[in-house]
Design an enzyme around this catalytic site. Sequence first.
Site, PDB file in Angstrom:
ATOM      1  N   GLN A  56      41.818  54.315  47.703  1.00 32.59           N
ATOM      2  CA  GLN A  56      43.188  53.826  47.781  1.00 32.59           C
ATOM      3  C   GLN A  56      44.221  54.848  47.330  1.00 32.59           C
ATOM      4  OE1 GLN A  56      41.993  49.872  45.796  1.00 32.59           O
ATOM      5  NE2 GLN A  56      43.686  49.269  47.120  1.00 32.59           N
ATOM      6  N   ARG A 113      40.948  53.010  34.244  1.00 31.79           N
ATOM      7  CA  ARG A 113      39.762  52.689  35.048  1.00 31.79           C
ATOM      8  C   ARG A 113      39.987  53.239  36.452  1.00 31.79           C
ATOM      9  NH1 ARG A 113      37.259  48.495  38.520  1.00 31.79           N
ATOM     10  NH2 ARG A 113      39.326  47.604  38.836  1.00 31.79           N
ATOM     11  N   HIS A 157      33.593  51.479  44.171  1.00 32.47           N
ATOM     12  CA  HIS A 157      34.702  50.609  44.563  1.00 32.47           C
ATOM     13  C   HIS A 157      34.841  50.659  46.083  1.00 32.47           C
ATOM     14  CE1 HIS A 157      38.684  48.738  43.018  1.00 32.47           C
ATOM     15  NE2 HIS A 157      38.581  48.454  44.314  1.00 32.47           N
ATOM     16  N   ASN A 201      32.666  47.335  41.463  1.00 27.31           N
ATOM     17  CA  ASN A 201      33.911  46.577  41.491  1.00 27.31           C
ATOM     18  C   ASN A 201      33.792  45.448  42.502  1.00 27.31           C
ATOM     19  OD1 ASN A 201      37.018  46.361  40.974  1.00 27.31           O
ATOM     20  ND2 ASN A 201      36.764  46.258  43.192  1.00 27.31           N
ATOM     21  N   GLU A 202      33.937  44.213  42.022  1.00 32.00           N
ATOM     22  CA  GLU A 202      34.018  43.030  42.882  1.00 32.00           C
ATOM     23  C   GLU A 202      32.934  42.994  43.966  1.00 32.00           C
ATOM     24  OE1 GLU A 202      38.824  42.226  42.469  1.00 32.00           O
ATOM     25  OE2 GLU A 202      38.007  42.824  44.410  1.00 32.00           O
ATOM     26  N   ASN A 327      38.562  40.672  37.155  1.00 28.81           N
ATOM     27  CA  ASN A 327      39.740  40.804  38.016  1.00 28.81           C
ATOM     28  C   ASN A 327      40.197  39.408  38.405  1.00 28.81           C
ATOM     29  OD1 ASN A 327      39.174  43.514  37.843  1.00 28.81           O
ATOM     30  ND2 ASN A 327      38.603  43.771  39.988  1.00 28.81           N
ATOM     31  N   TYR A 329      43.508  37.126  40.203  1.00 30.49           N
ATOM     32  CA  TYR A 329      44.788  37.073  40.908  1.00 30.49           C
ATOM     33  C   TYR A 329      45.311  35.645  41.052  1.00 30.49           C
ATOM     34  CZ  TYR A 329      44.171  42.011  41.826  1.00 30.49           C
ATOM     35  OH  TYR A 329      44.010  43.364  41.650  1.00 30.49           O
ATOM     36  N   GLU A 387      41.815  43.949  36.376  1.00 35.41           N
ATOM     37  CA  GLU A 387      42.824  43.934  37.438  1.00 35.41           C
ATOM     38  C   GLU A 387      43.633  42.663  37.326  1.00 35.41           C
ATOM     39  OE1 GLU A 387      41.797  44.550  41.542  1.00 35.41           O
ATOM     40  OE2 GLU A 387      40.342  46.130  41.081  1.00 35.41           O
ATOM     41  N   TRP A 434      46.775  46.078  37.562  1.00 36.00           N
ATOM     42  CA  TRP A 434      46.644  46.590  38.920  1.00 36.00           C
ATOM     43  C   TRP A 434      48.038  46.634  39.516  1.00 36.00           C
ATOM     44  CZ3 TRP A 434      42.755  48.905  41.426  1.00 36.00           C
ATOM     45  CH2 TRP A 434      42.967  49.206  42.778  1.00 36.00           C
ATOM     46  N   TRP A 442      43.816  48.436  51.488  1.00 34.17           N
ATOM     47  CA  TRP A 442      42.708  48.046  52.362  1.00 34.17           C
ATOM     48  C   TRP A 442      43.205  47.674  53.761  1.00 34.17           C
ATOM     49  CZ3 TRP A 442      39.172  50.436  50.036  1.00 34.17           C
ATOM     50  CH2 TRP A 442      39.028  50.392  48.650  1.00 34.17           C
TER      51      TRP A 442
END
Length: 483
Positions: A56, A113, A157, A201-202, A327, A329, A387, A434, A442
């Site tokens: 990213q 991170r 990631h 990650n995730e 993480n 949201y 995040e 984040w 993405w």
Amino acid sequence: MQRRTFLKAAAAAALAPSLPAIQAGGAARALAADGGAEVPTMPDGFLWGCSTSSYQIEGAVAEDGRAPSIWDSFSHSFGRVVNGDTGDVACDHYHRYGEDVELMARAGMRAYRFSVAWPRVLPEGVGAVNAKGLDFYDRLTDALLARNIQPWPCLYHWDLPQALQDKGGWTNRDIAKWFTDYALIVAGRIGDRAKHWSMLNEPSVHAIFGHGYGTHAPGLTGQANYYKAIHHQNLAQGMAIKALRKAGGAGGWQLGTVLSLQPVWPVGGLESNYPASLKWDALWNRACLDPLLKGSYPELLAAEFAPLVKDGDLKLIRQPIDFLGVNYYSRMHQQPDPQGLFGTGYGMAPEGTRRTGMEWPIEPDGLAEILVELKESYGNPPVYVTENGAHFEDRPGPDGRIDDGDRIRFIRDHLMAARQAIDEGVNLKGWMVWTLLDNFEWAEGYRRRFGLVQVDRKTMKRTPKASYDWYARAIRANGLPPV
């Protein structure tokens, strides 16, 4: 969400026109570091930082021996990413990392991170090591330590070497060994200075969108690919943690992983939607959380995982961890959908719920909910929020400054929820927002902006937003100054 909490959740969803504001509870208060009014404070030693990911922000996708990743292939495939955007340049962090480290230091951040690009270190995924690729992370690590910022490498990631995808990628069980070898190589180079290591990650998000729905790289579809990707990520994580624990020596490393944990509620609080919420909760949350911390797959998915699980797998996956990255949201609201990949689908949050610029519900109390559940159902592991942030439509003012009050309120409200969870005994140790820079988001390309710092797409100039200044104030105060 556990069955015992369903009635409470259903009642809240069905009866409340909007969710109640998070209260600070018994949070300690102190004068802000800049002499302002009293603010809720975080515990002493609370770690403040930020998170990014290699594809990213780094750019330089064909420099110094780096080979293509699955995201290079995916983003260069017609129609996969909004506006045909790619991470070819991204934020040019590969060349401008010093400037970015300085931005972190100016804000007072003490942890960063970042993720390591596997194809930069091992262009073929296995075999010959690319020394120049490791040199970059060596320079980055030294730059961080010179500014008193802890390096927190994340080994994966989502940017798998395309060469490994050509061998089946995460659908190939051999990847557990490939990943472990890669982890040992990276830790062997910078592990004398980097002490905190995240494996993945995730993994559930990577499996669902990259291997189930096909909307992320590598673009695979189908339930079978989802289950393989989940199990093999879990297996690789366990194998790598075990190997790193052995290699760490007397000094050792702090080893953990990062999961996306989002409470799942039935749409409208309706009991008819409850089975769908349980199924999605198992797919998104428990398929990674339960094997790691309980040594088993969730009952709802056990039959699907059974053909993949060999003797000793679950014991290997259930490795002791030193921390869990969370993480968060928003909550996810689910209802039956016969056309959905797993028979479920997203529905509306309770009426009156505020939304981000991406139409994600803003539900800070969901963070407190998931953190408290980690305490009550999973042994209260040491947790870092790794995040949390939001996209809003940033509009520069007459002076060119972005006064992103919505983003500040979003972050502050979630920090208030975190403070509430700490008051309830949650073992929360730190916060990594984040994210630092507006970056390649993405499949959404560059049209979505989560950064505390604006990046001009033509010049790469970095311009801190009001949220950057607010976050710096929060760090100085070790607390939550007003917006």
